[in-house]
Write a protein that holds these residues in place. Sequence first.
Motif, PDB file in Angstrom:
ATOM      1  N   ASP A  35      79.725 -32.286 -25.902  1.00 56.34           N
ATOM      2  CA  ASP A  35      78.837 -32.383 -24.759  1.00 56.34           C
ATOM      3  C   ASP A  35      79.567 -32.319 -23.249  1.00 56.34           C
ATOM      4  OD1 ASP A  35      77.669 -30.983 -22.887  1.00 56.34           O
ATOM      5  OD2 ASP A  35      75.626 -31.230 -23.714  1.00 56.34           O
ATOM      6  N   LYS A  59      72.744 -17.843 -18.702  1.00 59.27           N
ATOM      7  CA  LYS A  59      72.105 -19.075 -18.126  1.00 59.27           C
ATOM      8  C   LYS A  59      72.986 -19.881 -19.234  1.00 59.27           C
ATOM      9  CE  LYS A  59      68.522 -18.740 -21.758  1.00 59.27           C
ATOM     10  NZ  LYS A  59      68.932 -17.009 -22.482  1.00 59.27           N
ATOM     11  N   ARG A  60      74.100 -19.653 -19.778  1.00 60.80           N
ATOM     12  CA  ARG A  60      74.159 -20.449 -21.174  1.00 60.80           C
ATOM     13  C   ARG A  60      76.140 -20.614 -19.943  1.00 60.80           C
ATOM     14  NH1 ARG A  60      73.952 -19.248 -27.214  1.00 60.80           N
ATOM     15  NH2 ARG A  60      75.093 -21.470 -27.299  1.00 60.80           N
ATOM     16  N   ARG A  61      76.242 -20.061 -19.158  1.00 59.22           N
ATOM     17  CA  ARG A  61      77.668 -20.397 -18.332  1.00 59.22           C
ATOM     18  C   ARG A  61      77.665 -21.988 -18.131  1.00 59.22           C
ATOM     19  NH1 ARG A  61      78.267 -14.191 -15.120  1.00 59.22           N
ATOM     20  NH2 ARG A  61      78.884 -13.060 -17.349  1.00 59.22           N
ATOM     21  N   ASN A  83      77.446 -23.621 -13.141  1.00 58.36           N
ATOM     22  CA  ASN A  83      75.346 -23.754 -12.576  1.00 58.36           C
ATOM     23  C   ASN A  83      75.398 -24.058 -11.423  1.00 58.36           C
ATOM     24  OD1 ASN A  83      74.574 -25.413 -13.813  1.00 58.36           O
ATOM     25  ND2 ASN A  83      74.041 -24.669 -16.147  1.00 58.36           N
ATOM     26  N   HIS A 135      73.003 -14.285 -21.871  1.00 56.89           N
ATOM     27  CA  HIS A 135      73.401 -15.300 -22.214  1.00 56.89           C
ATOM     28  C   HIS A 135      73.639 -16.198 -20.835  1.00 56.89           C
ATOM     29  CE1 HIS A 135      73.902 -13.737 -26.036  1.00 56.89           C
ATOM     30  NE2 HIS A 135      72.574 -14.569 -26.572  1.00 56.89           N
ATOM     31  N   GLY A 183      80.188 -22.420 -27.944  1.00 49.04           N
ATOM     32  CA  GLY A 183      79.508 -21.252 -29.568  1.00 49.04           C
ATOM     33  C   GLY A 183      79.151 -22.785 -30.082  1.00 49.04           C
ATOM     34  N   THR A 243      69.724 -28.235 -24.939  1.00 47.86           N
ATOM     35  CA  THR A 243      68.976 -26.228 -25.231  1.00 47.86           C
ATOM     36  C   THR A 243      69.827 -26.300 -23.932  1.00 47.86           C
ATOM     37  OG1 THR A 243      67.666 -27.778 -22.901  1.00 47.86           O
ATOM     38  CG2 THR A 243      67.140 -27.440 -24.900  1.00 47.86           C
ATOM     39  N   GLU A 244      71.050 -27.247 -23.195  1.00 41.18           N
ATOM     40  CA  GLU A 244      71.425 -26.078 -22.852  1.00 41.18           C
ATOM     41  C   GLU A 244      72.631 -25.484 -23.252  1.00 41.18           C
ATOM     42  OE1 GLU A 244      73.378 -29.576 -19.416  1.00 41.18           O
ATOM     43  OE2 GLU A 244      71.755 -30.478 -20.142  1.00 41.18           O
ATOM     44  N   ALA A 245      73.524 -25.833 -24.442  1.00 36.56           N
ATOM     45  CA  ALA A 245      74.214 -25.250 -24.858  1.00 36.56           C
ATOM     46  C   ALA A 245      76.014 -24.475 -24.843  1.00 36.56           C
ATOM     47  CB  ALA A 245      73.608 -24.538 -26.286  1.00 36.56           C
ATOM     48  N   PHE A 246      76.614 -24.999 -23.385  1.00 38.87           N
ATOM     49  CA  PHE A 246      77.396 -24.201 -23.357  1.00 38.87           C
ATOM     50  C   PHE A 246      78.140 -23.531 -23.938  1.00 38.87           C
ATOM     51  CE2 PHE A 246      75.569 -27.314 -19.726  1.00 38.87           C
ATOM     52  CZ  PHE A 246      74.839 -26.744 -19.297  1.00 38.87           C
ATOM     53  N   TRP A 253      80.191 -16.064 -22.029  1.00 38.68           N
ATOM     54  CA  TRP A 253      79.039 -14.889 -21.886  1.00 38.68           C
ATOM     55  C   TRP A 253      78.613 -13.969 -21.335  1.00 38.68           C
ATOM     56  CZ3 TRP A 253      77.393 -17.889 -25.626  1.00 38.68           C
ATOM     57  CH2 TRP A 253      77.455 -19.460 -26.327  1.00 38.68           C
TER      58      TRP A 253
END
Length: 233
Positions: free
Chosen positions: A116, A147-149, A152, A145, A15, A10-13, A140
């Motif tokens: 990852d 939240k995908r940076r 964090n 999007h 592409g 779900t983190e998918a930082f 992003w």
Amino acid sequence: MAEERRKRATEAFFGRRHGKRLRPRQDAALAALLDRALIKLDVASHDVAALFPSPVERIRLEIGFGGGEHLLSELARYPHTGFIGVEPFVNGMAKLASAVDEQGGAPANLRVYNDDATALLDWLPEASIAEVDLLYPDPWPKKKHWKRRFVNRANLDRFSRVLKPGGRFRFASDIDTYIDWTLLHCEAHPAFRWEAESADDWHTPYAGWPGTRYEAKAIREGRTPAYLTFLRV
């Protein structure tokens, strides 16, 4: 373990993982690099320096090295520093592999990881890294999007755990919203302090900076890069 994999998915930082199909020579170079230098997380990580066949004075981590321009430059500048390069995009890893193949193979002070970065950060021992570089990460740009940076609170916690006291986190980007985002997140984190001393500091490239193709594109399109450095206090 299944739950951990689900959480990471779900983190998918990053592409896509693949671009154009690799040519046979690129495939061979990539296989050789991964065979010699790939970090495997199924072994204990008590001593990261032991990943390198020769003694290293310190260890640096570059997350998302793209085509490897900066990483290759730093490898040559600091032969006694161990470098870990992370790049999940196959074609980026292949470009680095082709470059080191032309130089006779992966240097002894290089190790790579092709998945990852958060998994690698969680695997690394506490206070084992001297510097983390995150240079021109995927911005992003759409708000939905953000939240995908990669920058964090959770990942800054990861950085603060693996960085040695006095270590540095360096971030470069040409996207104003991501630059502001990073400044705000690092300012709010108790483990980091921005090192800028003047208004010009954050527009001055890092010492020995070779430039990258992403940066050249940004400048051509009229965007001004920023080079931020945060101290691990």
